[in-house]
Write a protein that holds these residues in place. Structure first.
Motif, PDB file in Angstrom:
ATOM      1  N   GLU A  50     -11.039   1.976  -2.427  1.00 25.68           N
ATOM      2  CA  GLU A  50      -9.630   2.363  -2.348  1.00 25.68           C
ATOM      3  C   GLU A  50      -9.488   3.834  -2.716  1.00 25.68           C
ATOM      4  O   GLU A  50     -10.122   4.318  -3.665  1.00 25.68           O
ATOM      5  CB  GLU A  50      -8.757   1.519  -3.284  1.00 25.68           C
ATOM      6  N   THR A  85      -9.476   1.709   1.960  1.00 32.22           N
ATOM      7  CA  THR A  85      -8.053   1.370   1.904  1.00 32.22           C
ATOM      8  C   THR A  85      -7.292   2.540   1.284  1.00 32.22           C
ATOM      9  O   THR A  85      -7.667   3.041   0.224  1.00 32.22           O
ATOM     10  CB  THR A  85      -7.833   0.093   1.072  1.00 32.22           C
ATOM     11  N   ALA A 110      -6.488   0.411   6.737  1.00 30.55           N
ATOM     12  CA  ALA A 110      -5.916  -0.503   5.745  1.00 30.55           C
ATOM     13  C   ALA A 110      -5.203   0.328   4.693  1.00 30.55           C
ATOM     14  O   ALA A 110      -5.661   1.416   4.326  1.00 30.55           O
ATOM     15  CB  ALA A 110      -7.009  -1.343   5.088  1.00 30.55           C
ATOM     16  N   PHE A 111      -4.062  -0.172   4.244  1.00 26.16           N
ATOM     17  CA  PHE A 111      -3.338   0.479   3.160  1.00 26.16           C
ATOM     18  C   PHE A 111      -2.594  -0.575   2.375  1.00 26.16           C
ATOM     19  O   PHE A 111      -2.414  -1.702   2.830  1.00 26.16           O
ATOM     20  CB  PHE A 111      -2.392   1.568   3.689  1.00 26.16           C
ATOM     21  N   ARG A 112      -2.188  -0.188   1.154  1.00 19.77           N
ATOM     22  CA  ARG A 112      -1.383  -1.072   0.328  1.00 19.77           C
ATOM     23  C   ARG A 112      -0.380  -0.249  -0.454  1.00 19.77           C
ATOM     24  O   ARG A 112      -0.518   0.964  -0.590  1.00 19.77           O
ATOM     25  CB  ARG A 112      -2.247  -1.918  -0.596  1.00 19.77           C
TER      26      ARG A 112
END
Length: 130
Positions: A50, A85, A110-112
């Protein structure tokens, strides 16, 4: 890192990565000159894979040329290539992913959403920067 990218004026730009501990950055140069912009990040200290991107800035003398957008696009493309991510603390990245997150994910990204713990990790890293 980039191949034949130009800004809105037609000037050749290059994006690279400065790896450092604790704060690294994607950097942008114009016509083989000095660094004129940065998208700073830390690799998450507790979660492998991440990357917390927390600050993007371009020198005022180069504003309006689309350099921040180029930095953003190259950073996101790099995250796809590396399987990383993205955690967008930087407002520029946050707005972009709010609008275009589905496209980014469809392209393999992808990310959050950032958490308080992410903000704390950034604060700690910035405090301990040399």
């Amino acid at each position: 890192m980039t191949d034949a990218v130009t800004d809105r004026t037609g000037a050749r730009v290059a994006v690279g990565v400065e790896q450092a501990d604790p704060v690294s950055a994607y950097t942008i140069t114009v016509d083989d000159g000095p660094v004129v912009g940065r998208a700073e990040f830390i690799d998450h200290p507790k979660t492998e894979g991440e990357r917390i991107i927390f600050h993007t800035e371009v020198d005022q003398d180069f504003s309006g040329r689309g350099l921040a957008k180029i930095l953003l696009e190259e950073a996101l493309a790099d995250s796809i290539r590396r399987g990383i991510t993205i955690v967008p603390v930087c407002p520029l990245f946050g707005r972009h992913l709010a609008r275009h997150g589905d496209e980014f994910v469809a392209a393999g990204g992808a990310f959050r959403t950032p958490t308080r713990a992410d903000l704390s990790a950034v604060t700690l890293a910035v405090r301990h920067r040399p």
